[in-house]
Design a protein around this motif. Structure first.
Motif, PDB file in Angstrom:
ATOM      1  N   GLU A  53      42.815  38.478  38.313  1.00  0.00           N
ATOM      2  CA  GLU A  53      43.940  38.738  37.402  1.00  0.00           C
ATOM      3  C   GLU A  53      43.532  39.732  36.331  1.00  0.00           C
ATOM      4  O   GLU A  53      44.316  40.613  35.964  1.00  0.00           O
ATOM      5  CB  GLU A  53      44.424  37.428  36.773  1.00  0.00           C
ATOM      6  CG  GLU A  53      45.147  36.520  37.754  1.00  0.00           C
ATOM      7  CD  GLU A  53      45.389  35.126  37.221  1.00  0.00           C
ATOM      8  OE1 GLU A  53      46.229  34.421  37.819  1.00  0.00           O
ATOM      9  OE2 GLU A  53      44.742  34.709  36.237  1.00  0.00           O
ATOM     10  N   LYS A  54      42.311  39.628  35.836  1.00  0.00           N
ATOM     11  CA  LYS A  54      41.815  40.588  34.843  1.00  0.00           C
ATOM     12  C   LYS A  54      41.721  41.981  35.436  1.00  0.00           C
ATOM     13  O   LYS A  54      42.066  42.972  34.776  1.00  0.00           O
ATOM     14  CB  LYS A  54      40.452  40.151  34.304  1.00  0.00           C
ATOM     15  CG  LYS A  54      40.518  38.920  33.433  1.00  0.00           C
ATOM     16  CD  LYS A  54      39.134  38.458  33.022  1.00  0.00           C
ATOM     17  CE  LYS A  54      39.201  37.143  32.267  1.00  0.00           C
ATOM     18  NZ  LYS A  54      37.879  36.621  31.932  1.00  0.00           N
ATOM     19  N   PHE A  95      45.181  43.343  35.683  1.00  0.00           N
ATOM     20  CA  PHE A  95      45.661  43.676  34.340  1.00  0.00           C
ATOM     21  C   PHE A  95      45.066  44.996  33.854  1.00  0.00           C
ATOM     22  O   PHE A  95      45.775  45.838  33.298  1.00  0.00           O
ATOM     23  CB  PHE A  95      45.328  42.543  33.363  1.00  0.00           C
ATOM     24  CG  PHE A  95      45.883  42.758  31.993  1.00  0.00           C
ATOM     25  CD1 PHE A  95      47.231  42.587  31.745  1.00  0.00           C
ATOM     26  CD2 PHE A  95      45.060  43.142  30.947  1.00  0.00           C
ATOM     27  CE1 PHE A  95      47.760  42.800  30.480  1.00  0.00           C
ATOM     28  CE2 PHE A  95      45.574  43.356  29.686  1.00  0.00           C
ATOM     29  CZ  PHE A  95      46.926  43.180  29.447  1.00  0.00           C
ATOM     30  N   GLU A 152      49.865  36.502  34.772  1.00  0.00           N
ATOM     31  CA  GLU A 152      49.438  37.079  33.494  1.00  0.00           C
ATOM     32  C   GLU A 152      50.544  36.972  32.447  1.00  0.00           C
ATOM     33  O   GLU A 152      50.286  36.621  31.286  1.00  0.00           O
ATOM     34  CB  GLU A 152      49.028  38.538  33.691  1.00  0.00           C
ATOM     35  CG  GLU A 152      47.777  38.675  34.538  1.00  0.00           C
ATOM     36  CD  GLU A 152      47.586  40.058  35.135  1.00  0.00           C
ATOM     37  OE1 GLU A 152      48.348  40.972  34.780  1.00  0.00           O
ATOM     38  OE2 GLU A 152      46.692  40.198  35.975  1.00  0.00           O
ATOM     39  N   LEU A 201      42.553  33.733  32.487  1.00  0.00           N
ATOM     40  CA  LEU A 201      42.796  34.617  33.614  1.00  0.00           C
ATOM     41  C   LEU A 201      41.595  34.601  34.558  1.00  0.00           C
ATOM     42  O   LEU A 201      40.447  34.567  34.127  1.00  0.00           O
ATOM     43  CB  LEU A 201      43.028  36.053  33.125  1.00  0.00           C
ATOM     44  CG  LEU A 201      44.275  36.294  32.280  1.00  0.00           C
ATOM     45  CD1 LEU A 201      44.323  37.746  31.819  1.00  0.00           C
ATOM     46  CD2 LEU A 201      45.526  35.954  33.057  1.00  0.00           C
TER      47      LEU A 201
END
Length: 73
Positions: A33-34, A37, A67, A29
């Motif tokens: 993206e993290k 998330f 993801e 990721l």
């Protein structure tokens, strides 16, 4: 004589013949993206995530899709 370790082990019947698919890199990721998330697991909506990260809701949905794809591999 070819002394390259990869070539010599394959030619000499070393451990195992290596194939391209054995070397596929795993997608990790991205930082963004993290971040998406982390906010998603805090039960934030796509609108709230978009506002907090200063990105569009469509971009948030794209990150979520990435993801899902990552975790389902």
């Amino acid at each position: 004589m070819n002394t390259h370790p990869k070539n010599s082990s394959v030619k000499q019947g070393g451990l195992a013949q290596l194939k391209d698919r054995d070397y596929q890199t795993k997608h990790t990721l991205t930082k963004r993206e993290k971040e998406v998330f982390e906010l998603l697991v805090q039960d934030k909506t796509t609108r709230e995530i978009a506002e907090e990260l200063f990105i569009s809701e469509k971009t948030v949905r794209n990150h979520i899709s990435n993801e899902i794809h990552y975790f389902c591999q």
